[in-house]
Design a protein around this motif. Structure first.
Motif, PDB file in Angstrom:
ATOM      1  N   THR A 208       0.819  -1.328  -0.132  1.00 17.87           N
ATOM      2  CA  THR A 208       0.081   0.163  -0.060  1.00 17.87           C
ATOM      3  C   THR A 208       0.685   1.188  -0.019  1.00 17.87           C
ATOM      4  O   THR A 208       0.381   2.277  -0.329  1.00 17.87           O
ATOM      5  CB  THR A 208      -0.911   0.015   1.165  1.00 17.87           C
TER       6      THR A 208
ATOM      7  N   ASN B 242     -12.592   1.831   3.467  1.00 20.74           N
ATOM      8  CA  ASN B 242     -12.102   2.388   2.078  1.00 20.74           C
ATOM      9  C   ASN B 242     -12.178   3.887   2.201  1.00 20.74           C
ATOM     10  O   ASN B 242     -13.242   4.583   2.943  1.00 20.74           O
ATOM     11  CB  ASN B 242     -13.571   2.053   1.128  1.00 20.74           C
TER      12      ASN B 242
ATOM     13  N   TRP C 244     -15.222   6.032   0.483  1.00 22.00           N
ATOM     14  CA  TRP C 244     -16.217   6.023   1.291  1.00 22.00           C
ATOM     15  C   TRP C 244     -16.388   7.012   2.582  1.00 22.00           C
ATOM     16  O   TRP C 244     -17.076   7.720   2.773  1.00 22.00           O
ATOM     17  CB  TRP C 244     -16.706   4.717   1.749  1.00 22.00           C
TER      18      TRP C 244
ATOM     19  N   ARG D 100      -9.440  -0.919  11.880  1.00 22.66           N
ATOM     20  CA  ARG D 100      -9.810  -1.385  10.397  1.00 22.66           C
ATOM     21  C   ARG D 100     -10.606  -2.520  10.424  1.00 22.66           C
ATOM     22  O   ARG D 100     -10.611  -3.607  11.200  1.00 22.66           O
ATOM     23  CB  ARG D 100      -8.152  -1.730  10.129  1.00 22.66           C
TER      24      ARG D 100
ATOM     25  N   ASP E 263     -11.857  -5.160   6.775  1.00 25.45           N
ATOM     26  CA  ASP E 263     -11.758  -5.225   5.224  1.00 25.45           C
ATOM     27  C   ASP E 263     -12.847  -4.690   4.666  1.00 25.45           C
ATOM     28  O   ASP E 263     -13.862  -4.148   5.282  1.00 25.45           O
ATOM     29  CB  ASP E 263     -11.923  -6.669   4.972  1.00 25.45           C
ATOM     30  N   GLU E 264     -12.601  -4.201   3.164  1.00 25.87           N
ATOM     31  CA  GLU E 264     -13.633  -3.255   2.774  1.00 25.87           C
ATOM     32  C   GLU E 264     -14.919  -3.737   2.778  1.00 25.87           C
ATOM     33  O   GLU E 264     -15.289  -4.775   2.238  1.00 25.87           O
ATOM     34  CB  GLU E 264     -13.012  -2.989   1.426  1.00 25.87           C
TER      35      GLU E 264
ATOM     36  N   ASN F 178      -6.356  -5.232   3.636  1.00 28.09           N
ATOM     37  CA  ASN F 178      -6.857  -4.205   3.011  1.00 28.09           C
ATOM     38  C   ASN F 178      -5.935  -3.543   2.037  1.00 28.09           C
ATOM     39  O   ASN F 178      -4.776  -3.169   2.385  1.00 28.09           O
ATOM     40  CB  ASN F 178      -7.257  -3.254   4.165  1.00 28.09           C
TER      41      ASN F 178
ATOM     42  N   HIS G 130      -6.026  -0.556   0.715  1.00 21.03           N
ATOM     43  CA  HIS G 130      -5.878   0.700   0.939  1.00 21.03           C
ATOM     44  C   HIS G 130      -4.659   1.027   2.335  1.00 21.03           C
ATOM     45  O   HIS G 130      -3.965   1.879   2.313  1.00 21.03           O
ATOM     46  CB  HIS G 130      -6.892   1.497   1.184  1.00 21.03           C
TER      47      HIS G 130
ATOM     48  N   ASN H  45     -24.695  -1.907  -0.860  1.00 23.44           N
ATOM     49  CA  ASN H  45     -23.790  -1.223  -1.478  1.00 23.44           C
ATOM     50  C   ASN H  45     -23.449  -1.021  -2.899  1.00 23.44           C
ATOM     51  O   ASN H  45     -22.658  -0.030  -3.363  1.00 23.44           O
ATOM     52  CB  ASN H  45     -22.276  -1.735  -1.111  1.00 23.44           C
TER      53      ASN H  45
ATOM     54  N   ILE I 274     -21.003   1.694  -5.144  1.00 23.61           N
ATOM     55  CA  ILE I 274     -19.788   1.053  -5.837  1.00 23.61           C
ATOM     56  C   ILE I 274     -20.031   1.421  -7.302  1.00 23.61           C
ATOM     57  O   ILE I 274     -18.882   1.775  -7.892  1.00 23.61           O
ATOM     58  CB  ILE I 274     -19.779  -0.501  -5.515  1.00 23.61           C
TER      59      ILE I 274
ATOM     60  N   THR J  17     -12.482   2.213  -6.751  1.00 25.27           N
ATOM     61  CA  THR J  17     -12.237   2.430  -5.647  1.00 25.27           C
ATOM     62  C   THR J  17     -11.841   1.327  -4.582  1.00 25.27           C
ATOM     63  O   THR J  17     -11.626   1.412  -3.406  1.00 25.27           O
ATOM     64  CB  THR J  17     -13.442   3.620  -4.956  1.00 25.27           C
ATOM     65  N   LEU J  18     -12.268   0.049  -5.089  1.00 26.65           N
ATOM     66  CA  LEU J  18     -11.850  -1.025  -4.346  1.00 26.65           C
ATOM     67  C   LEU J  18     -10.760  -1.919  -4.692  1.00 26.65           C
ATOM     68  O   LEU J  18     -10.327  -1.803  -5.796  1.00 26.65           O
ATOM     69  CB  LEU J  18     -13.385  -2.090  -4.469  1.00 26.65           C
TER      70      LEU J  18
END
Length: 528
Positions: free
Chosen positions: A75, A183, A186, A215, A217-218, A227, A229, A397, A401, A407-408
């Motif tokens: 990341t 995310n 988001w 944190r 996971d998305e 993750n 990100h 969602n 999305i 973005t994922l």
């Protein structure tokens, strides 16, 4: 003097002989891919096969797939310039290349050493070692925490949790804070919550304090804890292993003794799997027993609130605050389902059988009774679970999305893409199968506790390839979906080990309403 000139800067080149044609161009392509995080290009620049190696201060990766798997989870994108290059040709089709680097703002230097080889006329890296400048450790591990305080939110009352510290999964509303869902896009679009989720408020009212928001996971749509990100939270029980998810940050915070309690959610194993991988106690509660108000949904038919702790006694203290009184009769039978046991790796399956028989023989569990499900029925139930979960995940969602493409992370994006294709008719058919499964499981679990693995195996390595992680996920889901199908509580206990010593959970799955009985059973038997 020959100069290297590329995206990494302009630097002098020292060479013991003629620089092989195309080598510096290949090195520039490597630097370009690294600085732009072009993972596909980097993969193509490393030689294929099991003998390619890459090392740094903490990892030694052997084989192209291991290197690709490690890189896919990166990341932090480096920013640097090349300050010097040294080339030592080794025959016609191989050369040692060493390059010194420096951050754009100056400071300490780094060094990379690469053995390049010509493969079918194309230069590729066969071996690499990276030495990075020493950096001070961050005060807060951002792979675990999004927001942290001392405490972040103080208790609002007194009770059985006086002084207990809590990490809250980043799906729960906390007054005055945003909800991030794992995310950054988001998170950027959210406003601070006006009120806390009832589960959060109840913990505060019972004397607990919130250390921070941890944190996930998305959108909680993963079991790995990786993750794209924010990185992978550490797993202190398996330092080179993944943390498990999606309640990844709270699990690591508990395992590292940064907090006493990790408040999370479990739809298909998101508490039980990190508990299994990190040697923790993890409770998925009876569906609907704890309010999910103020919690971002994934699949409401299966979403539950739960928690992770280091011992069952602490987990019971949380249960006394969040759960109603027991509504199921105490178990008088211990169930084993051989078809489900066989989904685990052979070493975990053997450890489970040995431990289950021992606990029964010593009177720590009720008498053992064999039952089973056919492979065909189990697969039909799993398919229905996965179909309905995906349909509800897209309903919850999908609009966001669709409006925010790109973005994922790749793994979660692939699941949502598949979820978008499920029709209402397919979901209705799946819901009917889920209803039938719930009826069958209710009969099976009445007066019984089902003992099964919490996960198919121990924590996969951080550098495991995506295929290996997905294979572990698929095997685990076929076991963990049973609690979701039954709407039942499931308690993961740190009782098993893999052949190489990694922790794996033993799971007690009871009838709906037997949450407290499972915890009492674990405590009275000294199981955690």
């Amino acid at each position: 003097m020959k100069l290297f000139s590329g995206i990494g800067g302009t630097a002098p080149v020292q060479a013991s002989g003629p620089v092989p044609p195309g080598l510096l161009e290949a090195f520039d392509a490597y630097e370009t891919a690294l600085l732009t995080n072009d993972v596909a290009a980097l993969d193509a620049l490393f030689a294929p096969g099991p003998h390619t190696v890459r090392g740094d201060g903490t990892h030694l990766l052997v084989g192209h797939d291991a290197i690709a798997g490690f890189r896919s989870g990166r990341t932090v994108i480096p920013t640097r310039r090349v300050t010097g290059v040294l080339v030592r040709p080794v025959g016609d089709d191989a050369a040692l290349l060493m390059a010194s680097t420096r951050a754009p703002a100056g400071g300490a230097t780094g060094l990379q050493t690469q053995m390049w080889q010509r493969v079918e006329g194309v230069w590729k890296v066969g071996a690499a070692h990276v030495s990075l400048p020493a950096r001070p450790a961050p005060a807060v591990d951002e792979s675990i925490w999004r927001v942290v305080g001392t405490p972040m939110v103080d208790a609002s009352g007194r009770g059985p949790l006086d002084g207990a510290t809590v990490a809250v999964k980043d799906l729960f509303a906390v007054a005055g804070q945003k909800t991030g869902a794992g995310n950054p896009a988001w998170l950027a679009g959210q406003e601070p919550n006006v009120a806390s989720a009832p589960a959060v408020g109840a913990l505060l009212g019972a004397g607990a304090v919130i250390t921070g928001i941890a944190r996930t996971d998305e959108f909680a749509y993963s079991l790995a804890g990786q993750n794209a990100h924010y990185g992978t939270p550490p797993n202190p029980a398996v330092p080179q292993g993944i943390s498990g998810g999606s309640t990844s940050g709270p699990a690591s915070a508990v395992a590292l003794r940064q907090v006493d309690i990790g408040l999370g959610t479990d739809t298909a194993g998101s508490i039980r799997v990190p508990a299994s991988y990190q040697g923790l106690v993890g409770l998925r509660t009876t569906h609907g027993a704890v309010s999910a108000e103020g919690v971002l949904p994934l699949a409401p038919s299966f979403d539950t609130v739960g928690w992770l702790t280091r011992d069952a006694a602490t987990a019971l203290r949380v249960a006394e605050v969040l759960l109603p009184a027991a509504t199921a009769t105490s178990a008088t039978r211990t169930l084993a389902l051989p078809t489900v046991d066989a989904l685990a790796t052979p070493d975990v399956a053997r450890a489970l059988q040995t431990e289950r028989e021992r606990l029964v023989a010593e009177g720590l569990l009720p008498p053992l009774e064999q039952a089973d499900l056919t492979t065909e029925v189990l697969e039909e139930w799993f398919t229905a679970f996965r179909t309905l979960q995906a349909h509800e995940a897209w309903a919850a969602n999908g609009d966001w999305i669709t409006a925010h493409p790109g973005t994922l992370g790749a793994d979660v994006a692939a699941r949502f893409t598949a979820a978008s294709t499920i029709t209402d008719d397919q979901a209705a058919e799946a819901r009917a199968v889920v209803g039938l499964a719930r009826t069958v499981l209710a009969d099976l679990l009445e007066g019984a506790v089902l003992v099964l693995p919490s996960s198919a195996g121990g924590a996969p390595a951080r550098d495991a390839g995506p295929d290996q992680v997905e294979a572990e996920r698929a095997g685990t889901l076929r076991m963990t979906c049973l609690a979701g199908l039954a709407g039942a509580p499931a308690l993961s206990l740190p009782r098993l080990r893999t052949a190489d010593g990694r922790p794996a959970g033993l799971c007690l799955l009871g009838a709906p309403g037997s949450d407290r009985d499972l915890l009492q059973l674990a405590i009275s038997g000294g199981l955690a």
